[in-house]
Design a protein around this motif. Sequence first.
Motif, PDB file in Angstrom:
ATOM      1  N   ARG A  40       0.797  -1.220   0.000  1.00 53.93           N
ATOM      2  CA  ARG A  40       0.000   0.000   0.000  1.00 53.93           C
ATOM      3  C   ARG A  40       0.835   1.278   0.000  1.00 53.93           C
ATOM      4  N   SER A  41       2.088   1.192  -0.403  1.00 57.68           N
ATOM      5  CA  SER A  41       2.877   2.421  -0.489  1.00 57.68           C
ATOM      6  C   SER A  41       2.463   3.242  -1.705  1.00 57.68           C
ATOM      7  N   VAL A  42       1.908   2.597  -2.720  1.00 55.88           N
ATOM      8  CA  VAL A  42       1.300   3.300  -3.845  1.00 55.88           C
ATOM      9  C   VAL A  42      -0.189   2.976  -3.782  1.00 55.88           C
ATOM     10  N   ALA A  43      -0.970   3.979  -3.438  1.00 54.77           N
ATOM     11  CA  ALA A  43      -2.406   3.751  -3.214  1.00 54.77           C
ATOM     12  C   ALA A  43      -3.162   3.473  -4.504  1.00 54.77           C
ATOM     13  N   SER A  44      -2.834   4.167  -5.576  1.00 55.80           N
ATOM     14  CA  SER A  44      -3.559   3.943  -6.823  1.00 55.80           C
ATOM     15  C   SER A  44      -2.572   3.841  -7.974  1.00 55.80           C
ATOM     16  N   ILE A  45      -2.791   2.843  -8.802  1.00 51.51           N
ATOM     17  CA  ILE A  45      -1.935   2.604  -9.961  1.00 51.51           C
ATOM     18  C   ILE A  45      -2.821   2.656 -11.198  1.00 51.51           C
ATOM     19  N   HIS A  46      -2.449   3.495 -12.146  1.00 53.61           N
ATOM     20  CA  HIS A  46      -3.165   3.542 -13.417  1.00 53.61           C
ATOM     21  C   HIS A  46      -2.648   2.389 -14.277  1.00 53.61           C
ATOM     22  N   VAL A  47      -3.531   1.500 -14.675  1.00 53.57           N
ATOM     23  CA  VAL A  47      -3.145   0.355 -15.498  1.00 53.57           C
ATOM     24  C   VAL A  47      -3.914   0.375 -16.811  1.00 53.57           C
ATOM     25  N   PRO A  48      -3.309  -0.140 -17.876  1.00 55.46           N
ATOM     26  CA  PRO A  48      -4.023  -0.219 -19.152  1.00 55.46           C
ATOM     27  C   PRO A  48      -5.186  -1.199 -19.037  1.00 55.46           C
ATOM     28  N   SER A  49      -6.201  -0.984 -19.847  1.00 59.74           N
ATOM     29  CA  SER A  49      -7.347  -1.886 -19.877  1.00 59.74           C
ATOM     30  C   SER A  49      -7.497  -2.432 -21.288  1.00 59.74           C
ATOM     31  N   PRO A  50      -8.288  -3.494 -21.450  1.00 64.84           N
ATOM     32  CA  PRO A  50      -8.500  -4.000 -22.808  1.00 64.84           C
ATOM     33  C   PRO A  50      -9.102  -2.934 -23.743  1.00 64.84           C
ATOM     34  N   ALA A  51      -9.963  -2.078 -23.204  1.00 67.47           N
ATOM     35  CA  ALA A  51     -10.577  -1.041 -24.028  1.00 67.47           C
ATOM     36  C   ALA A  51      -9.574   0.059 -24.396  1.00 67.47           C
ATOM     37  N   VAL A  52      -8.684   0.404 -23.449  1.00 69.22           N
ATOM     38  CA  VAL A  52      -7.657   1.428 -23.687  1.00 69.22           C
ATOM     39  C   VAL A  52      -6.306   0.814 -23.317  1.00 69.22           C
ATOM     40  N   PRO A  53      -5.662   0.128 -24.286  1.00 73.57           N
ATOM     41  CA  PRO A  53      -4.438  -0.617 -23.953  1.00 73.57           C
ATOM     42  C   PRO A  53      -3.195   0.238 -23.717  1.00 73.57           C
ATOM     43  N   LYS A  54      -3.256   1.540 -24.026  1.00 72.07           N
ATOM     44  CA  LYS A  54      -2.096   2.402 -23.819  1.00 72.07           C
ATOM     45  C   LYS A  54      -2.485   3.560 -22.914  1.00 72.07           C
ATOM     46  N   LEU A  55      -1.708   3.759 -21.841  1.00 73.01           N
ATOM     47  CA  LEU A  55      -1.980   4.845 -20.900  1.00 73.01           C
ATOM     48  C   LEU A  55      -1.577   6.190 -21.500  1.00 73.01           C
ATOM     49  N   SER A  56      -2.294   7.237 -21.092  1.00 72.98           N
ATOM     50  CA  SER A  56      -1.913   8.584 -21.515  1.00 72.98           C
ATOM     51  C   SER A  56      -0.610   8.958 -20.810  1.00 72.98           C
ATOM     52  N   MET A  57       0.073   9.949 -21.354  1.00 75.53           N
ATOM     53  CA  MET A  57       1.333  10.388 -20.753  1.00 75.53           C
ATOM     54  C   MET A  57       1.089  10.924 -19.339  1.00 75.53           C
ATOM     55  N   ALA A  58      -0.059  11.553 -19.110  1.00 74.63           N
ATOM     56  CA  ALA A  58      -0.363  12.081 -17.773  1.00 74.63           C
ATOM     57  C   ALA A  58      -0.478  10.939 -16.762  1.00 74.63           C
ATOM     58  N   LYS A  59      -1.122   9.851 -17.155  1.00 75.89           N
ATOM     59  CA  LYS A  59      -1.264   8.711 -16.236  1.00 75.89           C
ATOM     60  C   LYS A  59       0.081   8.022 -16.021  1.00 75.89           C
ATOM     61  N   CYS A  60       0.882   7.928 -17.074  1.00 73.76           N
ATOM     62  CA  CYS A  60       2.227   7.350 -16.923  1.00 73.76           C
ATOM     63  C   CYS A  60       3.051   8.194 -15.964  1.00 73.76           C
ATOM     64  N   ARG A  61       2.990   9.508 -16.147  1.00 75.09           N
ATOM     65  CA  ARG A  61       3.742  10.426 -15.288  1.00 75.09           C
ATOM     66  C   ARG A  61       3.272  10.302 -13.839  1.00 75.09           C
ATOM     67  N   ARG A  62       1.958  10.178 -13.645  1.00 73.98           N
ATOM     68  CA  ARG A  62       1.421  10.042 -12.284  1.00 73.98           C
ATOM     69  C   ARG A  62       1.907   8.742 -11.647  1.00 73.98           C
ATOM     70  N   ASN A  63       1.932   7.652 -12.415  1.00 72.63           N
ATOM     71  CA  ASN A  63       2.455   6.383 -11.890  1.00 72.63           C
ATOM     72  C   ASN A  63       3.904   6.538 -11.442  1.00 72.63           C
ATOM     73  N   VAL A  64       4.709   7.189 -12.260  1.00 71.53           N
ATOM     74  CA  VAL A  64       6.127   7.365 -11.923  1.00 71.53           C
ATOM     75  C   VAL A  64       6.273   8.249 -10.690  1.00 71.53           C
ATOM     76  N   GLU A  65       5.463   9.319 -10.606  1.00 71.93           N
ATOM     77  CA  GLU A  65       5.503  10.181  -9.417  1.00 71.93           C
ATOM     78  C   GLU A  65       5.101   9.398  -8.170  1.00 71.93           C
ATOM     79  N   ASN A  66       4.074   8.554  -8.294  1.00 71.51           N
ATOM     80  CA  ASN A  66       3.657   7.716  -7.160  1.00 71.51           C
ATOM     81  C   ASN A  66       4.775   6.757  -6.756  1.00 71.51           C
ATOM     82  N   PHE A  67       5.472   6.221  -7.747  1.00 73.28           N
ATOM     83  CA  PHE A  67       6.602   5.323  -7.471  1.00 73.28           C
ATOM     84  C   PHE A  67       7.703   6.068  -6.708  1.00 73.28           C
ATOM     85  N   LEU A  68       8.037   7.275  -7.156  1.00 76.91           N
ATOM     86  CA  LEU A  68       9.087   8.046  -6.487  1.00 76.91           C
ATOM     87  C   LEU A  68       8.685   8.409  -5.057  1.00 76.91           C
ATOM     88  N   ASP A  69       7.414   8.769  -4.860  1.00 79.11           N
ATOM     89  CA  ASP A  69       6.928   9.044  -3.502  1.00 79.11           C
ATOM     90  C   ASP A  69       7.050   7.795  -2.630  1.00 79.11           C
TER      91      ASP A  69
END
Length: 138
Positions: A40-69
């Motif tokens: 639970r050190s990263v509360a929310s992770i944006h993951v690709p879905s079958p409907a949208v298989p590629k994450l937006s750059m904003a969601k990728c950036r948020r994942n990386v920021e969450n990882f660094l935190d």
Amino acid sequence: MEQLRDSIESRLKVVLPEDLGSSLMDGVVLCHLANHIRPRSVASIHVPSPAVPKLSMAKCRRNVENFLDACRKIGVPQEATSAPNPTSPGASETPLLVSVTTQTPPPAWQIWDLIGSSLIHILCLVLLFVAYSWTELT
């Protein structure tokens, strides 16, 4: 790089694509790695879905920021988390990932957590008993 790949794959029980940088680009694997080390050190992770298989750059950036935190919460030194781009591990980013992968997960429970939780439950039961007994007397 192979040692880093082996460490991530063995901890998460996944097989990463040949291009390690592109597999870490969206931050999903990084966030799962942080949660493996400290749940639970990263509360929310944006993951690709079958409907949208590629994450937006904003969601990728948020994942990386969450990882660094999460890295900071885990105890990775601040200097190691200020790498310019941790999603494409090169010579400067590899120390951060190595530092994170060498962290050991905390035990599932500590004896003091168990004792403290038990004492709180016992105290609540005693207070309930006293309150019930008091209402019966009045």
